[in-house]
Design an enzyme around this catalytic site. Structure first.
Site, PDB file in Angstrom:
ATOM      1  N   GLU A 260      11.062  84.439  -0.509  1.00 45.54           N
ATOM      2  CA  GLU A 260      12.478  84.814  -0.593  1.00 45.54           C
ATOM      3  C   GLU A 260      13.157  84.138  -1.784  1.00 45.54           C
ATOM      4  O   GLU A 260      13.979  84.758  -2.463  1.00 45.54           O
ATOM      5  CB  GLU A 260      13.217  84.462   0.699  1.00 45.54           C
ATOM      6  CG  GLU A 260      12.896  85.397   1.839  1.00 45.54           C
ATOM      7  CD  GLU A 260      13.973  85.380   2.901  1.00 45.54           C
ATOM      8  OE1 GLU A 260      15.123  85.798   2.607  1.00 45.54           O
ATOM      9  OE2 GLU A 260      13.682  84.947   4.023  1.00 45.54           O
TER      10      GLU A 260
ATOM     11  N   HIS B 119      -0.166  86.338   6.054  1.00 45.04           N
ATOM     12  CA  HIS B 119      -0.614  85.029   5.569  1.00 45.04           C
ATOM     13  C   HIS B 119      -2.100  84.983   5.895  1.00 45.04           C
ATOM     14  O   HIS B 119      -2.480  84.828   7.050  1.00 45.04           O
ATOM     15  CB  HIS B 119       0.162  83.928   6.294  1.00 45.04           C
ATOM     16  CG  HIS B 119      -0.011  82.573   5.701  1.00 45.04           C
ATOM     17  ND1 HIS B 119       0.714  81.500   6.143  1.00 45.04           N
ATOM     18  CD2 HIS B 119      -0.805  82.092   4.719  1.00 45.04           C
ATOM     19  CE1 HIS B 119       0.383  80.418   5.459  1.00 45.04           C
ATOM     20  NE2 HIS B 119      -0.550  80.757   4.596  1.00 45.04           N
TER      21      HIS B 119
ATOM     22  N   THR C 107       3.445  79.169   7.521  1.00 41.57           N
ATOM     23  CA  THR C 107       3.877  80.534   7.256  1.00 41.57           C
ATOM     24  C   THR C 107       5.387  80.628   7.026  1.00 41.57           C
ATOM     25  O   THR C 107       5.818  81.318   6.089  1.00 41.57           O
ATOM     26  CB  THR C 107       3.428  81.477   8.382  1.00 41.57           C
ATOM     27  OG1 THR C 107       2.001  81.420   8.490  1.00 41.57           O
ATOM     28  CG2 THR C 107       3.855  82.909   8.124  1.00 41.57           C
TER      29      THR C 107
END
Length: 130
Positions: A42, A68, A34
């Site tokens: 990002e 996730h 994750t």
């Protein structure tokens, strides 16, 4: 240059022994981690608005809210797509999605702020004097 709502960028990587939960300490299984999913999201967002920045400017992450929802094993590729949903002066909001070769594995929102790189770095480094 004005950041356009709807601008989008996709980046991808292969899942290997360096970016799995068991290697990062974020879990005990050999699947895409994750924290790495968030980092790729990002990166996609940062790259999405890079062409719109003035010289000396960079963007920094300010908020992430993602889920996730599916595991991806070593050997598969994953991709992150960031799409600008709101651009308000220094603040840029993104819708982010993550996929592997079989479908969606995560999604959410991400906020970045446009800053002057030198000023931002100087302010962060001031902490070393305290």
């Amino acid at each position: 240059m004005e950041i356009k709502t709807g601008a989008s960028y996709t980046t991808e990587t292969a899942v290997d022994k360096t970016n799995i939960a068991s290697a990062l300490g974020s879990g005990l299984v050999d699947v895409y981690a994750t924290p790495m999913m968030i980092a790729l999201m990002e990166l996609a967002a940062s790259e999405c608005i890079k062409p719109f920045l003035e010289p000396g400017q960079v963007s920094v992450g300010g908020h992430v809210n993602v889920s996730h929802v599916a595991a991806t094993p070593v050997g598969m590729k994953v991709s992150a797509t960031a799409t600008v949903s709101v651009a308000d002066r220094r603040r840029v909001d993104f819708d982010v999605t993550m996929r592997d070769e079989t479908g969606e594995i995560g999604s959410g929102t991400h906020t970045r702020f446009i800053v002057d790189k030198d000023k931002f770095t100087a302010k962060a480094n001031e902490k070393l004097n305290h």
